[in-house]
Design a protein around this motif. Structure first.
Motif, mmCIF file in Angstrom:
data_model
loop_
_atom_site.group_PDB
_atom_site.id
_atom_site.type_symbol
_atom_site.label_atom_id
_atom_site.label_comp_id
_atom_site.label_asym_id
_atom_site.label_seq_id
_atom_site.Cartn_x
_atom_site.Cartn_y
_atom_site.Cartn_z
ATOM 1 N N VAL A 1 -75.595 -58.159 -47.081
ATOM 2 C CA VAL A 1 -76.097 -57.034 -46.299
ATOM 3 C C VAL A 1 -76.905 -56.091 -47.195
ATOM 4 O O VAL A 1 -78.022 -55.692 -46.849
ATOM 5 C CB VAL A 1 -74.939 -56.279 -45.624
ATOM 6 C CG1 VAL A 1 -75.473 -55.057 -44.874
ATOM 7 C CG2 VAL A 1 -74.184 -57.187 -44.675
ATOM 8 N N GLU A 2 -76.338 -55.751 -48.357
ATOM 9 C CA GLU A 2 -77.037 -54.848 -49.275
ATOM 10 C C GLU A 2 -78.342 -55.451 -49.769
ATOM 11 O O GLU A 2 -79.377 -54.768 -49.828
ATOM 12 C CB GLU A 2 -76.130 -54.518 -50.463
ATOM 13 C CG GLU A 2 -74.919 -53.666 -50.111
ATOM 14 C CD GLU A 2 -74.100 -53.320 -51.335
ATOM 15 O OE1 GLU A 2 -74.515 -53.694 -52.458
ATOM 16 O OE2 GLU A 2 -73.047 -52.678 -51.178
ATOM 17 N N VAL A 3 -78.299 -56.742 -50.130
ATOM 18 C CA VAL A 3 -79.505 -57.386 -50.650
ATOM 19 C C VAL A 3 -80.610 -57.401 -49.597
ATOM 20 O O VAL A 3 -81.766 -57.050 -49.878
ATOM 21 C CB VAL A 3 -79.191 -58.824 -51.109
ATOM 22 C CG1 VAL A 3 -80.471 -59.534 -51.542
ATOM 23 C CG2 VAL A 3 -78.179 -58.826 -52.249
ATOM 24 N N VAL A 4 -80.263 -57.774 -48.389
ATOM 25 C CA VAL A 4 -81.267 -57.873 -47.333
ATOM 26 C C VAL A 4 -81.776 -56.485 -46.938
ATOM 27 O O VAL A 4 -82.978 -56.297 -46.691
ATOM 28 C CB VAL A 4 -80.680 -58.632 -46.121
ATOM 29 C CG1 VAL A 4 -81.608 -58.534 -44.922
ATOM 30 C CG2 VAL A 4 -80.436 -60.091 -46.472
ATOM 31 N N ARG A 5 -80.896 -55.510 -46.898
ATOM 32 C CA ARG A 5 -81.317 -54.147 -46.547
ATOM 33 C C ARG A 5 -82.321 -53.592 -47.553
ATOM 34 O O ARG A 5 -83.243 -52.853 -47.186
ATOM 35 C CB ARG A 5 -80.102 -53.228 -46.476
ATOM 36 C CG ARG A 5 -79.367 -53.253 -45.142
ATOM 37 C CD ARG A 5 -78.177 -52.334 -45.220
ATOM 38 N NE ARG A 5 -77.598 -52.032 -43.913
ATOM 39 C CZ ARG A 5 -76.502 -51.317 -43.747
ATOM 40 N NH1 ARG A 5 -75.859 -50.830 -44.813
ATOM 41 N NH2 ARG A 5 -76.036 -51.077 -42.534
ATOM 42 N N GLU A 6 -82.153 -53.960 -48.815
ATOM 43 C CA GLU A 6 -83.094 -53.494 -49.845
ATOM 44 C C GLU A 6 -84.509 -54.004 -49.579
ATOM 45 O O GLU A 6 -85.475 -53.448 -50.098
ATOM 46 C CB GLU A 6 -82.629 -53.966 -51.224
ATOM 47 C CG GLU A 6 -81.395 -53.241 -51.740
ATOM 48 C CD GLU A 6 -80.907 -53.821 -53.055
ATOM 49 O OE1 GLU A 6 -81.532 -54.796 -53.547
ATOM 50 O OE2 GLU A 6 -79.890 -53.330 -53.575
#
Length: 322
Positions: A197-202
């Motif tokens: 989630v964090e990687v894609v949100r970035e």
């Protein structure tokens, strides 16, 4: 004919190679002498008694195959005895012969040998129908696929890349992440120690997510969606019941779609197969998309093939030859 049957649901040891009556094609059907089939996770579920075939379909496992036309039924046009083909099936692929609706029969793409062609129909149909026909992935959008090193994942990465999307993929080892990157993934995410989630949100969130996990990832997948993102659920490896935050989904104007391929009517499967021949087969012929085959085993080693998938040691597909 020889075929793999499951007298009683269970582990790989439940798979039994038996002799069954030979088949004859009915109107609108084609009989294939099977050269090869491929193993899918749906086969593992059926073996355990959790995924019965649709009404009227063969009890023999196997959702795809390749082979040579042995006979054609009344009303079939465009196919002749001796033609080589691959097919999308509702069942019956783990056998030396199978009857197929003519609409679900496809030519072997140029440059692909007959055995390798068995690894194409199910994954190509799943990816094309869900990612492009249902979710409408567009060039420049960010596409996230879970299980990027599996059969569906390796096909999804290649097709999305070929059509100009940016690709993120999850996998659980350095070796599998390297495969995802080699096939075109811009972001290769180790789900064991990274939060997808964090990687894609970035990177702005995912416009389309193809998910095989189901309940376990539902909430996090919604978190990872971009505005107007589309989540397509095609598997339930992580359970069947999850909690959906409608407020988050509304705020993103997002969509959650659940689909299956096996139980669709012949006409719908035929339309998908026609789309593959038009849109995907040329990419395969050009070498831009290729089936990734981890291992090719004889049908007698079907138990070993199922164990490979259950242990998740494979990259791409496991093929069985007759």
């Amino acid at each position: 004919m020889r075929a793999v049957v499951v007298p009683e649901p269970g582990g790989p040891e439940a798979l039994t190679l038996s002799d069954l009556p030979d088949l004859e094609p009915g109107p609108g059907e084609v009989l294939l002498d099977v050269a090869a089939t491929a193993v899918n996770r749906a086969d593992l579920l059926q073996r355990r008694g959790f995924y019965p075939p649709p009404p009227g379909a063969s009890d023999v496992l196997g959702l795809e195959c390749s082979g040579t036309v042995a006979a054609v039924g009344d009303g079939v046009e465009g196919w002749s005895v001796g033609d080589q083909a691959c097919a999308l099936l509702a069942g019956g692929g783990y056998a030396t012969g199978v009857v197929v609706p003519a609409e679900q029969l496809m030519p072997v793409p140029a440059g692909i040998d007959l055995v390798t062609a068995a690894a194409l129909p199910e994954v190509a149909a799943t990816v094309w129908s869900n990612v492009f026909m249902v979710a409408g992935l567009q060039p420049g959008e960010l596409f996230l696929v879970h299980g990027g090193a599996g059969g569906i994942g390796t096909m999804a990465i290649q097709l999305a890349t070929a059509y100009g999307a940016r690709v993120a993929a999850t996998a659980g080892s350095a070796e599998k992440l390297a495969v995802c990157t080699e096939l075109g993934a811009e972001l290769a995410i180790n789900y064991r120690d990274e939060d997808f989630v964090e990687v894609v949100r970035e990177h702005g969130g995912a416009d389309v997510i193809l998910d095989n996990m189901g309940a376990k990832y539902l909430g996090r997948n919604v978190d990872a969606l971009a505005t107007e993102g589309r989540l397509v659920v095609i598997g339930m490896q992580g359970g069947t019941k999850g909690e959906l935050d409608l407020g988050k989904l509304l705020g993103k104007r997002g969509a959650v779609i659940a689909t299956s391929l096996r139980s669709r009517p012949v006409a719908e499967k035929g339309a998908i197969c026609a789309a593959l021949v038009e849109h995907v087969w040329p990419l395969v012929a050009d070498g831009k998309v290729r089936p990734i085959v981890h291992a090719t085993l004889p049908l007698e080693q079907v138990r070993e093939a199922h164990t490979m998938l259950e242990d998740s040691v494979h990259v791409g597909k496991v093929v069985l030859t007759t």
